[in-house]
Scaffold this motif. Structure first.
Motif, PDB file in Angstrom:
ATOM      1  N   TYR A   1       0.837  -1.201   0.000  1.00 43.76           N
ATOM      2  CA  TYR A   1       0.000   0.000   0.000  1.00 43.76           C
ATOM      3  C   TYR A   1       0.867   1.245   0.000  1.00 43.76           C
ATOM      4  O   TYR A   1       1.787   1.370   0.810  1.00 43.76           O
ATOM      5  N   GLU A   2       0.574   2.151  -0.916  1.00 47.15           N
ATOM      6  CA  GLU A   2       1.215   3.456  -0.953  1.00 47.15           C
ATOM      7  C   GLU A   2       0.110   4.484  -0.712  1.00 47.15           C
ATOM      8  O   GLU A   2      -0.757   4.678  -1.569  1.00 47.15           O
ATOM      9  N   ILE A   3       0.122   5.091   0.460  1.00 46.50           N
ATOM     10  CA  ILE A   3      -0.956   5.979   0.878  1.00 46.50           C
ATOM     11  C   ILE A   3      -0.371   7.351   1.196  1.00 46.50           C
ATOM     12  O   ILE A   3       0.575   7.460   1.983  1.00 46.50           O
ATOM     13  N   VAL A   4      -0.925   8.372   0.574  1.00 51.31           N
ATOM     14  CA  VAL A   4      -0.456   9.736   0.808  1.00 51.31           C
ATOM     15  C   VAL A   4      -1.647  10.606   1.203  1.00 51.31           C
ATOM     16  O   VAL A   4      -2.681  10.608   0.531  1.00 51.31           O
ATOM     17  N   LEU A   5      -1.477  11.337   2.287  1.00 47.26           N
ATOM     18  CA  LEU A   5      -2.483  12.271   2.777  1.00 47.26           C
ATOM     19  C   LEU A   5      -1.972  13.694   2.635  1.00 47.26           C
ATOM     20  O   LEU A   5      -0.769  13.935   2.755  1.00 47.26           O
ATOM     21  N   TRP A   6      -2.865  14.623   2.388  1.00 47.93           N
ATOM     22  CA  TRP A   6      -2.520  16.035   2.533  1.00 47.93           C
ATOM     23  C   TRP A   6      -2.546  16.337   4.027  1.00 47.93           C
ATOM     24  O   TRP A   6      -3.314  15.723   4.792  1.00 47.93           O
ATOM     25  N   GLU A   7      -1.727  17.245   4.499  1.00 47.51           N
ATOM     26  CA  GLU A   7      -1.655  17.526   5.924  1.00 47.51           C
ATOM     27  C   GLU A   7      -3.012  17.928   6.492  1.00 47.51           C
ATOM     28  O   GLU A   7      -3.300  17.700   7.682  1.00 47.51           O
ATOM     29  N   ALA A   8      -3.874  18.485   5.657  1.00 50.56           N
ATOM     30  CA  ALA A   8      -5.214  18.879   6.119  1.00 50.56           C
ATOM     31  C   ALA A   8      -5.963  17.707   6.733  1.00 50.56           C
ATOM     32  O   ALA A   8      -6.769  17.888   7.660  1.00 50.56           O
ATOM     33  N   ALA A   9      -5.707  16.490   6.229  1.00 49.74           N
ATOM     34  CA  ALA A   9      -6.401  15.314   6.754  1.00 49.74           C
ATOM     35  C   ALA A   9      -6.069  15.076   8.223  1.00 49.74           C
ATOM     36  O   ALA A   9      -6.861  14.476   8.956  1.00 49.74           O
ATOM     37  N   LEU A  10      -4.903  15.549   8.670  1.00 55.10           N
ATOM     38  CA  LEU A  10      -4.493  15.374  10.060  1.00 55.10           C
ATOM     39  C   LEU A  10      -5.185  16.370  10.987  1.00 55.10           C
ATOM     40  O   LEU A  10      -5.183  16.185  12.214  1.00 55.10           O
ATOM     41  N   HIS A  11      -5.738  17.424  10.410  1.00 57.45           N
ATOM     42  CA  HIS A  11      -6.326  18.497  11.212  1.00 57.45           C
ATOM     43  C   HIS A  11      -7.849  18.561  11.071  1.00 57.45           C
ATOM     44  O   HIS A  11      -8.485  19.371  11.757  1.00 57.45           O
ATOM     45  N   ALA A  12      -8.418  17.745  10.194  1.00 59.30           N
ATOM     46  CA  ALA A  12      -9.871  17.730  10.029  1.00 59.30           C
ATOM     47  C   ALA A  12     -10.466  16.897  11.161  1.00 59.30           C
ATOM     48  O   ALA A  12     -10.475  15.669  11.115  1.00 59.30           O
ATOM     49  N   VAL A  13     -10.961  17.565  12.188  1.00 57.07           N
ATOM     50  CA  VAL A  13     -11.443  16.874  13.385  1.00 57.07           C
ATOM     51  C   VAL A  13     -12.911  16.504  13.169  1.00 57.07           C
ATOM     52  O   VAL A  13     -13.825  17.266  13.494  1.00 57.07           O
ATOM     53  N   LEU A  14     -13.137  15.321  12.629  1.00 54.39           N
ATOM     54  CA  LEU A  14     -14.473  14.833  12.316  1.00 54.39           C
ATOM     55  C   LEU A  14     -15.067  14.034  13.473  1.00 54.39           C
ATOM     56  O   LEU A  14     -16.098  13.389  13.313  1.00 54.39           O
ATOM     57  N   CYS A  15     -14.393  14.056  14.614  1.00 55.47           N
ATOM     58  CA  CYS A  15     -14.754  13.220  15.746  1.00 55.47           C
ATOM     59  C   CYS A  15     -14.307  13.941  17.020  1.00 55.47           C
ATOM     60  O   CYS A  15     -13.628  14.972  16.939  1.00 55.47           O
ATOM     61  N   PRO A  16     -14.639  13.443  18.191  1.00 51.80           N
ATOM     62  CA  PRO A  16     -14.126  14.063  19.417  1.00 51.80           C
ATOM     63  C   PRO A  16     -12.601  14.093  19.420  1.00 51.80           C
ATOM     64  O   PRO A  16     -11.951  13.199  18.865  1.00 51.80           O
ATOM     65  N   PRO A  17     -11.995  15.119  20.022  1.00 56.19           N
ATOM     66  CA  PRO A  17     -10.533  15.227  20.025  1.00 56.19           C
ATOM     67  C   PRO A  17      -9.823  13.984  20.547  1.00 56.19           C
ATOM     68  O   PRO A  17      -8.761  13.607  20.042  1.00 56.19           O
ATOM     69  N   SER A  18     -10.388  13.320  21.551  1.00 55.22           N
ATOM     70  CA  SER A  18      -9.738  12.117  22.080  1.00 55.22           C
ATOM     71  C   SER A  18      -9.700  11.005  21.037  1.00 55.22           C
ATOM     72  O   SER A  18      -8.727  10.245  20.959  1.00 55.22           O
ATOM     73  N   VAL A  19     -10.747  10.906  20.232  1.00 51.83           N
ATOM     74  CA  VAL A  19     -10.773   9.914  19.155  1.00 51.83           C
ATOM     75  C   VAL A  19      -9.762  10.290  18.076  1.00 51.83           C
ATOM     76  O   VAL A  19      -9.056   9.429  17.538  1.00 51.83           O
ATOM     77  N   MET A  20      -9.671  11.587  17.781  1.00 52.02           N
ATOM     78  CA  MET A  20      -8.705  12.043  16.786  1.00 52.02           C
ATOM     79  C   MET A  20      -7.288  11.772  17.258  1.00 52.02           C
ATOM     80  O   MET A  20      -6.414  11.401  16.458  1.00 52.02           O
ATOM     81  N   ALA A  21      -7.044  11.931  18.539  1.00 53.05           N
ATOM     82  CA  ALA A  21      -5.713  11.644  19.075  1.00 53.05           C
ATOM     83  C   ALA A  21      -5.358  10.178  18.860  1.00 53.05           C
ATOM     84  O   ALA A  21      -4.232   9.843  18.453  1.00 53.05           O
ATOM     85  N   GLY A  22      -6.312   9.294  19.129  1.00 54.00           N
ATOM     86  CA  GLY A  22      -6.073   7.873  18.895  1.00 54.00           C
ATOM     87  C   GLY A  22      -5.825   7.574  17.430  1.00 54.00           C
ATOM     88  O   GLY A  22      -5.003   6.711  17.086  1.00 54.00           O
TER      89      GLY A  22
END
Length: 281
Positions: free
Chosen positions: A165-186
Motif C-alpha cells: 500500500y502506498e498511501i499519501v495524505l494532505w496535511e489537512a487530513a491530520l487536522h480535520a477533526v471529524l470526531c471528538p478530540p480524544s478519538v482524533m488523538a487515537g
C-alpha cells in the motif's frame, strides 16, 4: 455527472424508446402504474432506471426476452458511476464488502486523500464518526456498527505480505477533526504506528509544499486496472486504459512533495499536539 455516464443513460433510453414501438407513452405509463413523466425521463436519459423498472418495461412492451439485455446495459452504465443513493440503500456495510473484493484482487494499491484519513488506516471509533456523518448526509440506513466491523475486518489485508500500500495524505487530513478530540488523538497515534509497517508506505504532503496541481478529490488505484474516485453524489469506477494512465500521472504529481518516515512523524506529532490533550497518552 460524468459525460460517459450521461451518454450511457441516453443510449439506454433510446433502446427503451425502440422497444416501446407504437405504444404511446401514456398507455405504457398506465400499464405500469407510473406517472407519464417517468416514461419520458427514462427514454431521454434524464432519470436512471432500476433493474425492476427495466424488467417491467420489457414485459409491458411485449419484449420480455430483452429484460436481461436491458439490465446488462444498466450495469454497464453504473459500472462507471455508482450513485451513493443506490449504493447506500442497504447501508454502508455492503459498500465495504464490495471494496474488500477489489483489495483481494490487487497487489499494489495507491491512495491519495486530501480531506481525511483513508478507510484502510482508520481506527474503529474514527470510522464510526465518519460513517455517522455520511449516513446523516445521505439519509441512508444507519448500519454503523456493521459497517465499522466490515472496515476493520478489511484492514487485515494490511498485514498480508503479498500486498503493498502506498498511501499519501494532505496535511489537512491530520487536522480535520471529524470526531471528538480524544478519538482524533487515537487516530493520529494509529498513523504513527503505521509508519513502521513493511506493507505500507505512508506519506504526507505538508501545508507549505509547492503543489503542481490542486489537491482535488481523493482516489484509490488498484494495480493498473482500476481507479475509484469519490465524489459527493457517487463513486466513479474507471477502468479504461487512458483514464487509468491519467490518474497514474495525477498520483505521481500530487504525491511528489510528500514526506515520509521521520518527516511524516513530525507532521503527525504536530497535529496531535494542537489537539490540546495535554497529559493524555
Amino acid at each position: 455527472m460524468s459525460t460517459d455516464f450521461q451518454q450511457g443513460r441516453v443510449a439506454l433510453g433510446a433502446r427503451l424508446r425502440e422497444l416501446r414501438g407504437d405504444l404511446t407513452g401514456r398507455r405504457l405509463a398506465d400499464t405500469l402504474g407510473w406517472p407519464q413523466s417517468k416514461v419520458s425521463k427514462l427514454e431521454t436519459g434524464r432519470q436512471t432506471a432500476t433493474e425492476t423498472d427495466l424488467r417491467a418495461w420489457a414485459e409491458a412492451t411485449g419484449h420480455p426476452e430483452t429484460a436481461d439485455e436491458l439490465v446488462a446495459l444498466l450495469r454497464g452504465v453504473e459500472s462507471r458511476s455508482r450513485s451513493w443513493r443506490r449504493q447506500l440503500a442497504a447501508g454502508h456495510r455492503p459498500v465495504q464488502d464490495t471494496l474488500a473484493v477489489e483489495y483481494q484482487r490487487s497487489r499494489r494499491m495507491r491512495a491519495w486523500q486530501p480531506a481525511m484519513v483513508v478507510g484502510m488506516l482508520q481506527t474503529a471509533e474514527y470510522a464510526r464518526a465518519v460513517f455517522s456523518r455520511y449516513a446523516d448526509l445521505h439519509q441512508s440506513v444507519r448500519d454503523i456498527d456493521d459497517a465499522v466491523r466490515a472496515r476493520v475486518r478489511r484492514q487485515e489485508e494490511l498485514y498480508n505480505p503479498a500486498r503493498h500500500y502506498e498511501i499519501v495524505l494532505w496535511e489537512a487530513a491530520l487536522h480535520a477533526v471529524l470526531c471528538p478530540p480524544s478519538v482524533m488523538a487515537g487516530q493520529l497515534d494509529r498513523l504513527s504506528g503505521v509508519l513502521g509497517m513493511d506493507t505500507v508506505r505512508l506519506g504526507i504532503v505538508p501545508f507549505g509544499a509547492q503543489l503542481d496541481i490542486p489537491p482535488a478529490n481523493g482516489f484509490w488505484m488498484y494495480d493498473d486496472r482500476l481507479v475509484i474516485v469519490e465524489d459527493w453524489h457517487a463513486e466513479l469506477w474507471l477502468d479504461d486504459a487512458d483514464t487509468v494512465a491519467l490518474y497514474s500521472r495525477v498520483w505521481e504529481t500530487v504525491t511528489g512533495p510528500a514526506v515520509y518516515g521521520a518527516g511524516a512523524h513530525r507532521l503527525i506529532s504536530r497535529a496531535r499536539a494542537q489537539l490540546g490533550l495535554h497529559g493524555q497518552a
